[in-house]
Design a protein around this motif. Sequence first.
Motif, mmCIF file in Angstrom:
data_model
loop_
_atom_site.group_PDB
_atom_site.id
_atom_site.type_symbol
_atom_site.label_atom_id
_atom_site.label_comp_id
_atom_site.label_asym_id
_atom_site.label_seq_id
_atom_site.Cartn_x
_atom_site.Cartn_y
_atom_site.Cartn_z
ATOM 1 N N ARG A 226 -2.060 8.194 15.157
ATOM 2 C CA ARG A 226 -2.844 7.538 13.946
ATOM 3 C C ARG A 226 -2.371 6.257 13.670
ATOM 4 N NH1 ARG A 226 -1.786 8.710 7.609
ATOM 5 N NH2 ARG A 226 -3.295 7.686 7.032
ATOM 6 N N LEU A 227 -3.158 5.280 13.937
ATOM 7 C CA LEU A 227 -2.766 3.706 13.462
ATOM 8 C C LEU A 227 -3.149 3.628 12.020
ATOM 9 C CD1 LEU A 227 -4.064 2.112 16.683
ATOM 10 C CD2 LEU A 227 -1.787 2.847 16.405
ATOM 11 N N ILE A 228 -2.172 3.122 11.040
ATOM 12 C CA ILE A 228 -2.378 2.555 9.893
ATOM 13 C C ILE A 228 -2.332 1.149 9.903
ATOM 14 C CG2 ILE A 228 -1.464 2.930 7.518
ATOM 15 C CD1 ILE A 228 -0.150 5.483 8.210
ATOM 16 N N VAL A 229 -3.510 0.551 9.352
ATOM 17 C CA VAL A 229 -3.787 -0.610 9.133
ATOM 18 C C VAL A 229 -3.612 -1.160 7.845
ATOM 19 C CG1 VAL A 229 -5.379 -2.767 9.433
ATOM 20 C CG2 VAL A 229 -5.253 -0.929 11.222
ATOM 21 N N ALA A 230 -2.719 -2.133 7.381
ATOM 22 C CA ALA A 230 -2.733 -2.433 5.780
ATOM 23 C C ALA A 230 -3.165 -3.980 5.903
ATOM 24 C CB ALA A 230 -1.181 -2.340 5.589
ATOM 25 N N LEU A 231 -4.235 -4.270 5.342
ATOM 26 C CA LEU A 231 -5.138 -5.469 5.442
ATOM 27 C C LEU A 231 -4.295 -6.315 4.514
ATOM 28 C CD1 LEU A 231 -8.892 -4.644 5.731
ATOM 29 C CD2 LEU A 231 -7.429 -5.676 7.507
ATOM 30 N N TYR B 155 1.031 -1.180 -0.065
ATOM 31 C CA TYR B 155 -0.014 -0.098 -0.083
ATOM 32 C C TYR B 155 0.849 1.297 -0.047
ATOM 33 C CZ TYR B 155 -3.774 -3.047 1.519
ATOM 34 O OH TYR B 155 -4.504 -4.300 1.485
ATOM 35 N N ASP B 156 0.523 2.064 -0.766
ATOM 36 C CA ASP B 156 1.218 3.618 -0.824
ATOM 37 C C ASP B 156 1.029 4.154 0.608
ATOM 38 O OD1 ASP B 156 0.921 6.712 -1.140
ATOM 39 O OD2 ASP B 156 2.069 6.075 -3.110
ATOM 40 N N SER C 186 -3.253 0.356 -3.367
ATOM 41 C CA SER C 186 -2.871 -0.875 -3.314
ATOM 42 C C SER C 186 -1.948 -1.176 -4.732
ATOM 43 C CB SER C 186 -3.552 -1.921 -2.972
ATOM 44 O OG SER C 186 -4.760 -2.189 -3.915
ATOM 45 N N VAL C 187 -1.105 -1.871 -4.230
ATOM 46 C CA VAL C 187 -0.118 -2.716 -5.606
ATOM 47 C C VAL C 187 -0.140 -3.978 -5.319
ATOM 48 C CG1 VAL C 187 2.040 -2.596 -6.730
ATOM 49 C CG2 VAL C 187 0.979 -0.316 -5.731
ATOM 50 N N ASN C 188 -0.540 -4.684 -6.276
ATOM 51 C CA ASN C 188 -0.543 -5.978 -6.343
ATOM 52 C C ASN C 188 0.530 -6.761 -7.113
ATOM 53 O OD1 ASN C 188 -2.795 -7.001 -4.369
ATOM 54 N ND2 ASN C 188 -4.053 -5.982 -6.307
ATOM 55 N N LEU D 184 9.256 10.695 -2.182
ATOM 56 C CA LEU D 184 9.988 9.797 -1.720
ATOM 57 C C LEU D 184 9.043 8.545 -1.742
ATOM 58 C CD1 LEU D 184 12.374 7.965 -0.678
ATOM 59 C CD2 LEU D 184 11.512 8.765 1.534
ATOM 60 N N ASN D 185 9.150 7.306 -2.447
ATOM 61 C CA ASN D 185 8.073 6.153 -2.374
ATOM 62 C C ASN D 185 8.249 5.428 -1.311
ATOM 63 O OD1 ASN D 185 6.584 5.614 -5.192
ATOM 64 N ND2 ASN D 185 8.464 6.790 -5.717
ATOM 65 N N LEU D 186 7.043 5.251 -0.803
ATOM 66 C CA LEU D 186 7.277 4.331 0.720
ATOM 67 C C LEU D 186 5.828 3.377 0.458
ATOM 68 C CD1 LEU D 186 7.492 7.267 3.554
ATOM 69 C CD2 LEU D 186 9.286 5.621 2.513
ATOM 70 N N HIS D 187 6.038 2.376 0.705
ATOM 71 C CA HIS D 187 4.887 1.104 0.767
ATOM 72 C C HIS D 187 5.009 0.410 1.868
ATOM 73 C CE1 HIS D 187 5.467 2.186 -3.476
ATOM 74 N NE2 HIS D 187 4.231 2.005 -3.837
ATOM 75 N N ILE D 188 3.620 0.113 2.421
ATOM 76 C CA ILE D 188 3.487 -0.647 3.484
ATOM 77 C C ILE D 188 3.027 -1.967 3.329
ATOM 78 C CG2 ILE D 188 2.236 -0.855 5.718
ATOM 79 C CD1 ILE D 188 1.441 2.129 5.455
ATOM 80 N N ARG D 189 3.704 -2.849 3.714
ATOM 81 C CA ARG D 189 3.307 -4.146 3.570
ATOM 82 C C ARG D 189 2.258 -4.945 4.038
ATOM 83 N NH1 ARG D 189 7.634 -9.164 5.724
ATOM 84 N NH2 ARG D 189 6.880 -11.106 4.533
ATOM 85 N N GLU D 190 1.482 -5.719 3.373
ATOM 86 C CA GLU D 190 0.001 -6.024 3.714
ATOM 87 C C GLU D 190 0.197 -6.857 5.027
ATOM 88 O OE1 GLU D 190 -1.626 -9.852 1.808
ATOM 89 O OE2 GLU D 190 0.201 -9.953 0.249
#
Length: 899
Positions: free
Chosen positions: A790-795, A738-739, A745-747, A762-768
Amino acid sequence: MKSYQKLTAAQPAACQVEEDGAAPVPSGHGKLAPWWVGSGLLVAAVLLSTITVWVLRQVSGGWLGATPPPKCLLVPESHRFDCYPERRVVVTQELCESRGCCFIQSPAPAEGKQGVPWCFYPPDFPSYALESLNQTALGMVGLLVRREKAYYPRDIEKLRLDVEFETDTRLHIKITDAANPRYEVPLDVPRVRKRAENPIYSLNISWDPFGVLLQRRATGTVLLNTTVAPLIFADQFLQISTSLPSKFLYGLGEHRGSLLHSLDWNTLTLWARDVSPTESFNLYGAHPFYLLMEEGGNAHGVFLLNSNAMEVALQPAPGLTWRTIGGVLDFYIFLGPDPNMVIQQYQQVIGFPAMPPIWALGFHLCRWGYRSSNETWQTVRAMRNYQIPQDGQWNDIDYMDGYRDFTLDSQKFASLPSLVEDLHKHGQRYVMILDPGISSTSPHGSYWPFDEGLRRGLFLNTTQGQPLIGQVRSSGGTSQPSLTQSQRVWGVHVPCTPPPPGPTGLSLLAAVLGDSLSAKTVCASAKQKVSVHYNLHNLYGLMEAKATASALMKIRGKRPFVISRSTFPSQGRYSGHWLGDNRSQWKDMWYSIPGLLSFSLFGIPLVGADICGFSGSTSEELCTRWMQLGAFYPFARNHNTQNEKAQDPTAFSPAARTAMKDVLLTRYSLLPFLYTLFHRAHLQGDTVARPLFFEFPWDVATWELDRQFLWGRSLLVTPVLEPGVGSVTGYIPQGTWYDFYTGSSVNSSGEMLKMSAPLEHLNLHIREGSILPTQKPGTTTEVTRGNPLRLIVALSSHATAWGDLFWDDGESLDTFEKGNYSYVVFNVTQNIFTSTVLHASTEATKVTVGTLSIFGVQKPPSKVLLNGQEKPFSYLDNQVLTVSDLGMSLSQGFSLQWL
């Protein structure tokens, strides 16, 4: 056809050091002696004095006069272990055969490469034999005997072998003199009391020739096989070789280059050296540890506990040779089986890193060349004026009076006390740089540090027992504290220059930069309490950091913040590290990534490079891109040298300044996540910044990647490392990512993807499957810590996620050990988010959870319930669900459900 070549070099007088630390004796340069001089001073690959010597150069091809013996022809080129590693000697057939070795010429290597050795060991070269082997409570003890003398002087006839099966994943093998004590590294290591019950490895021992063969039980993979070349154990030359199960080898620092080492006849020297980071040079630290990836994704590590000068020769067999000029062969092998576990197991031996104060994770600013405290203050005020985050303001040695430690220039830095007071009022900190050299040129009674150190006998001594006088920068003569003896030193830098000309230098190691052990350091014969500098040189930075951290804790009663350039295993317990005096060049920015990842392997997570480069003038584009990358160094400091234009964020155009500010605000928003990563590093040896292959060891495509990295297991950083581009190509491992900014999302199937990267991005991505605790950023860590979370949830694809948060006061000693902390676990399953407090402290009552952002919610919810009560929410087309104004105390658990 034959020709002769005269090799010339400077001829300083030398000192010879006995291995047991006895008084050195002078050794002059005399007649031709290709591999030893006088009473045994070695002149070899790792033992070569800079002398003038005539050597015969063989220029014709092939074997002279005869075909090589069949036993030599049977050895493939890649498996030829060097029998004549001496540098600056053209190896002839005569020299080679005098050692009983095979001689076959190979094509000349490319410039700067070493190539296939012409002189190599035959399969039947004499080695040690195992004469006896007995069981012990922890493993085995054996006696090794050499029946034929080796070709190095003072070789040791009988050796003691100790094998301890310390844990199911750790094996300890030690080889030393059976009759006489030898210098060993004074490092605290764990002592086990019980033999491992179910080791995941099996060990076989060859009796004659002696060798060890270590296998992984689950796969049968041979991790070590030391029968590939003979064991050499002389007083000042120790050598052991092994085969390797793959070519994917990392570690063996400190060097500048790619994260993955080349095994194409590549020799790495380990001897701490003050030099700007340069390829092929031995640099500031010595870390004789490597991690190797095996076929199938398993990993193991090997640590040689030895502080003497050494080199590690890598060859394409694949194989490896350790060579060192003193001490003992004391190996720890870590079986993982995954790379994360290898590093954890390594740190169980050398010690886990210290927990840094939270402010240490803020942004730091320094330069050599602030001409006064007022000029320094102006920079601080400019940063505040533009509301650019900053926690630490540094001064380099400009503040000193005559470059003398613990002094202050009372004219140019008269306002320094007021500056420090102002920093503290704004929740900021002041840091100063020091050198360990104490000036010896002041009149007696006028400079307390030297007078008191002299009175208490705290300095390194010459062979005659007098304080050794060297030079550090332009401060005149200096004495170096004996840091194995004294805790009364507070320095951070470790640069030093040789003593004045005379019979004070010991030159044994030609593979080191400067061709001498004493190049830009003190004579190797200098005496310390524990031993001589010959043995202790590589430990100096570690001992300095240990003394510094201890002094700061006693003085302040809080967590110390120490950054050292020189390092050795276990350094992370006392300090962080910066990667040295780099340059303002694009390649230096890229090299910083393998640098910081290597130090993650070495157990020093608080690491970073000088952002925008130390020497030379940066450009606006380079500095902007570097600030973006540097915002994700665990230790983030912009630092440059004197007589160059300023490169702090306020020195650039509004567009560049804004881009720098924005990425620092992003870093500050992630401080709760970063701080938790450091807690896990401190608690169990997790890495903070880590290579991609640590999380995806089964994906061979990740094994060579060093232009990207992860924070923990969850956040992927893909910086721009080239000029004039508006995009970046990076590897996205298999899964959903996830951006960070938008939640889109990016699959990926595990592929290289081209991503937009304008100068401000700057490109940052969060892992599912991850949950990142973040916080509304402020301009200091103190301000940030008072803001809502702030809690960021990446399902994940199964709609699950997990994360955690460690929280304490950010500066007190041993908060975890004393129970003065909060630890909260976040979890999502079946559309329900839960926050569970596993341990609570009063600090958590001061913080609220304000917002929950959930990435990857497949369809719009009809309602959201917070602890059973309906709550307003927003839902975007990119499948991001946001619930604001939660107002929940961090100290209280809660649940949130979407239907």
